[in-house]
Design a protein around this motif. Structure first.
Motif, short mmCIF file in Angstrom:
data_model
loop_
_atom_site.label_atom_id
_atom_site.label_comp_id
_atom_site.label_asym_id
_atom_site.label_seq_id
_atom_site.Cartn_x
_atom_site.Cartn_y
_atom_site.Cartn_z
N PRO B 15 -21.72 25.16 -11.63
CA PRO B 15 -22.45 23.95 -12.06
C PRO B 15 -23.96 24.07 -11.82
N THR B 16 -24.56 25.12 -12.37
CA THR B 16 -25.98 25.39 -12.10
C THR B 16 -26.92 24.38 -12.74
N SER B 17 -26.44 23.64 -13.73
CA SER B 17 -27.35 22.69 -14.38
C SER B 17 -27.80 21.60 -13.42
N LEU B 18 -27.06 21.39 -12.35
CA LEU B 18 -27.45 20.37 -11.38
C LEU B 18 -28.75 20.72 -10.66
N GLU B 19 -29.12 21.99 -10.66
CA GLU B 19 -30.30 22.44 -9.91
C GLU B 19 -31.46 22.85 -10.80
N LEU B 20 -31.26 22.85 -12.12
CA LEU B 20 -32.26 23.35 -13.08
C LEU B 20 -32.56 24.83 -12.91
N ASP B 21 -31.76 25.53 -12.11
CA ASP B 21 -31.88 26.99 -12.11
C ASP B 21 -31.55 27.47 -13.51
N GLY B 22 -32.36 28.40 -14.01
CA GLY B 22 -32.06 28.95 -15.31
C GLY B 22 -32.58 28.13 -16.48
N SER B 23 -33.36 27.11 -16.21
CA SER B 23 -33.85 26.28 -17.33
C SER B 23 -35.02 26.96 -18.04
N ASP B 24 -35.01 26.90 -19.35
CA ASP B 24 -36.12 27.44 -20.13
C ASP B 24 -36.28 26.60 -21.39
N ALA B 25 -37.15 27.06 -22.29
CA ALA B 25 -37.53 26.23 -23.43
C ALA B 25 -36.38 25.98 -24.40
N MET B 26 -35.39 26.84 -24.41
CA MET B 26 -34.26 26.66 -25.32
C MET B 26 -32.98 26.30 -24.59
N ASN B 27 -32.96 26.47 -23.29
CA ASN B 27 -31.73 26.26 -22.51
C ASN B 27 -32.02 25.32 -21.36
N PRO B 28 -32.08 24.02 -21.64
CA PRO B 28 -32.53 23.09 -20.62
C PRO B 28 -31.53 22.89 -19.48
N ASP B 29 -30.26 23.10 -19.71
CA ASP B 29 -29.28 22.71 -18.69
C ASP B 29 -28.07 23.65 -18.65
N PRO B 30 -28.31 24.94 -18.40
CA PRO B 30 -27.19 25.87 -18.43
C PRO B 30 -26.25 25.70 -17.24
N ASP B 31 -24.96 25.80 -17.51
CA ASP B 31 -23.97 26.00 -16.45
C ASP B 31 -23.54 27.46 -16.53
N TYR B 32 -24.13 28.29 -15.69
CA TYR B 32 -23.85 29.72 -15.75
C TYR B 32 -22.34 29.98 -15.62
N SER B 33 -21.83 30.80 -16.52
CA SER B 33 -20.38 30.96 -16.63
C SER B 33 -20.03 32.39 -16.98
N ALA B 34 -18.76 32.70 -16.80
CA ALA B 34 -18.26 34.03 -17.17
C ALA B 34 -16.87 33.90 -17.77
N ALA B 35 -16.70 34.45 -18.97
CA ALA B 35 -15.36 34.65 -19.52
C ALA B 35 -14.94 36.02 -18.97
N TYR B 36 -13.93 36.01 -18.14
CA TYR B 36 -13.68 37.12 -17.21
C TYR B 36 -12.30 37.69 -17.47
N LEU B 37 -12.16 39.00 -17.31
CA LEU B 37 -10.82 39.58 -17.43
C LEU B 37 -10.55 40.59 -16.32
N VAL B 38 -9.27 40.71 -16.04
CA VAL B 38 -8.79 41.70 -15.07
C VAL B 38 -7.71 42.52 -15.74
N ILE B 39 -7.91 43.84 -15.74
CA ILE B 39 -6.92 44.77 -16.29
C ILE B 39 -6.14 45.37 -15.14
N ARG B 40 -4.82 45.27 -15.21
CA ARG B 40 -3.96 45.84 -14.17
C ARG B 40 -3.08 46.93 -14.76
N THR B 41 -2.70 47.89 -13.92
CA THR B 41 -1.86 48.99 -14.37
C THR B 41 -0.66 49.15 -13.43
#
Lengths: 441, 441
Positions: B15-41
């Motif tokens: 929930p990074t938008s609560l802190e304005l971390d990462g704010s810029d002229a096109m991205n005023p309120d980003p919630d930094y995120s990751a679509a993440y995967l784990v490969i197992r064998t």
């Protein structure tokens, strides 16, 4: 006032890979598909907005989820506000500050925006009781220009340029509308030329195309030079010297390879070479255009947005601009592209075929003729006689022309039975024992 | 032999938008995120492959579904075969004839491919007991070149060109590896410059950056010219004349606007102007580069693939190439881009920050220094001191440099608690009563 009460999505797939319809050098086994949406309101007028992204099978579910990711922008919103300012609505969707990261303005997310925008236009046209081309053609020049987002375009096209183009065309609108109703809009056909077809089938379908009144056919090329030379020669022998033959490499080549390959096909009088290389390669297309001249270069069905088209026009990358109804962000962005083409004096011959692309894109060409370029010389819309029966208002193509639709809407509405029957993976066509998803893999 | 038994995906959001971390002229309120995967064998060695797409919030679920759409290519497959021919594995994923329609090679689908490719590299490096940069740096020139798909590149870079570059660098590998371990790899920091920060916070963080040994800081610009002039002047006063100050417009401008705006900032000795306009605008960037010279133009974090970078190098659109670990199709395509940059003699200063981008991209710069460009003059990796605690092997940045990781893998593995705690929408951080998804909309 009324509000949007539902945005329903559907994953619709047709098992076309079983027939090799649509096969080309890069797409050997497409299952023509549509990530589809229906917008419903509480207006009580029975009108719905239908729109879709065309895909070729796997990944259609990704597009459906992408459409769902846009729902929060329109669900519960005032319909009249959204439809009354379609330029503003477009920006609302395209400039979502978080979703923008997934493009920006390209690929899955941008195509999903296009589907939503087009569904809203379908709803707007139905409410107006007009086919989309008529609705657009009746707008004032100022209203038309207000649909376009000029961000990133101003070095090639300003709002003032655009207004000038549309104003210049305004006095002749009524006469061109009458001409359109009397003459139709020229079509060409790709039906004979799929790569998976035998030479006999190619000859038979090419002759049928000529008998049906088409002045141009198109052949897929790029897999084997020897085969291509034989197929182009065979087609030329079948149709004679007066029918145009275009070829389409579907992005198969690198720059020099395209130039070399086309030197072998040039003797057969080629109308254009389509998608010779990556749709991203503005400079590569420009080099190819110089290398294969006077054969024109055509591209656009995979060109991601107006910024790429702008550059292709600036660099001389294409001589035939093939806009697509379901690749960029819908009607608004396609109007930007039509205005760019008009500014640069380049003819537009839209990509169609697939699922519903013919039904959708005809509205753009007809609007362009009536209200933007005011020209149909050398212009034609692709036609493939395939899957039209799934649409409520299928195209009317005969005597080598598209005939203007009169039904209200944008042409994008599928019949109810199709939405039920071809739903993936649970519709009857795809249920257990039916065609596998990927029959050739 | 072993097989891939699971490809699990996760939707992780902070929930990074609560802190304005990462704010810029096109991205005023980003919630930094990751679509993440784990490969197992089923190898029984405890090794997993971890990879991700970085996003800024909404739409992260679309990326997760896109990763799932790729599973059929690797699930149940022989691990040694896939990892033993990573060039072939890359093509398998990128050239899927149906999924290709959704790009091609751009946006949601291409980034998802990047995540899968990077997860396979993570697994391969762990199996080898080496950090990724070491694994790559130990490959033969022929093995490195075999990782690259030269389709659409041959007008600018042939396999022979690439082999020549890597062979030229080969004799010095050991010495540069030693230098890297002794000196680290230069970093610069964006921490002080987010648009949402007050001037006081900017000054405090800029001075801290200098005290921490950074030779360059970066400021976000593009929302207000008056504010930008004041902020750049304030930063210059705070850090003195010897520290470099870059500015970043995050695609805010049109071509002429960029040139005009930069004329106002030029007096403050600007190290580069980053993302002045659309990342798609090769020709626009070239015009801007001519217009703002001698200030270099930097771009890349949103450049979709190697075909676009190729053109930007051909056209002189950029003087600083900012590759990104999670935008293009993974390690393989980034090696293609490093080779292109080496061919054109352009310095590479990767984009980082976000979630895990610092951890991932350092491997590419270090490999580039040891085995490709053989150069770190004027090169540096972006650093933002944010969210590193979520990674098993967080970056080691001190004295203004990245220090080479020694842990096996690609740096992309999150700690288990983060996967559970930050899962959207059901993890404890996002459950009822927690931060709303879009606090400012």
């Amino acid at each position: 006032m009324s509000v949007i009460t539902a945005v329903d999505t559907f994953d619709i797939r047709f098992p076309t890979s079983l027939e090799l319809d649509g096969s080309d050098a890069m797409n050997p086994d497409p299952d023509y598909s549509a990530a589809y949406l229906v917008i419903r309101t509480d207006a009580g007028d029975g009108h719905e907005g239908h729109g879709f992204v065309f895909t070729i099978g796997r990944g259609n579910e990704v597009e459906a989820v992408a459409i769902q990711a846009l729902r929060h922008h329109i669900l519960g919103r005032n319909v009249e506000e959204l439809l009354g300012d379609m330029g503003g609505t477009w920006k609302l969707l395209v400039h979502d500050s978080q979703l923008r990261w997934l493009g920006p303005e390209k690929g899955v997310m941008h195509m999903a925006i296009g589907a939503v925008v087009n569904a809203l236009w379908d709803l707007k046209a139905k409410r107006a009781g007009l086919p989309l081309w008529e609705l657009l053609s009746r707008m004032s020049p100022e209203e038309i220009v207000a649909l376009v987002d000029f961000r990133y375009l101003s070095d090639a096209l300003t709002p003032e340029d655009a207004l000038g183009i549309v104003r210049t065309a305004e006095p002749g609108r009524a006469a061109r509308r009458a001409a359109l109703l009397a003459e139709g809009y020229p079509a060409y056909t790709t039906t004979p030329g799929w790569l998976g077809y035998s030479d006999d089938k190619l000859v038979r379908l090419a002759k049928e195309a000529v008998a049906d009144g088409f002045g141009q056919i198109k052949l897929k090329v790029g897999a084997s030079l020897e085969d291509d030379i034989r197929r182009v020669r065979t087609a030329r022998d079948a149709v004679g010297p007066d029918i145009k033959i275009a070829v389409d490499a579907n992005q198969r080549w690198d720059v020099q390879e395209a130039i070399d390959w086309m030197a072998h096909l040039a003797p057969y009088d080629i109308a254009w070479i389509e998608e010779p290389t990556s749709p991203d390669d503005v400079l590569g297309h420009a080099a190819i255009a110089r290398g294969v001249a006077p054969i024109p270069v055509a591209t656009g069905e995979h060109v991601q947005n107006r910024v790429m088209f702008k550059q292709m026009l600036q660099a001389g990358s294409l001589q035939v601009l093939q806009l697509d109804a379901a690749r960029v962000a819908g009607v608004n962005e396609n109007i930007a592209i039509l205005l760019l083409a008009a500014k640069f004096g380049v003819r537009v011959c839209p990509h169609a075929g697939g699922v519903g692309l013919c039904e959708a894109v005809q509205h753009l060409s007809m609007f362009d003729f009536v209200a933007v370029s005011a020209d149909k010389n050398g212009r034609m819309i692709e036609f493939v006689d395939h899957l039209h029966e799934h649409f409520v208002t299928p195209v009317d193509v005969h005597d080598g022309s598209y005939w203007p639709p009169s039904a209200p809407g944008a042409g994008s509405e599928m019949v109810g039975g199709t939405l039920a029957g071809y739903s993936f993976p649970d519709g009857p066509v795809w249920a257990a024992g039916s065609p596998p998803l990927t029959p050739r893999q």
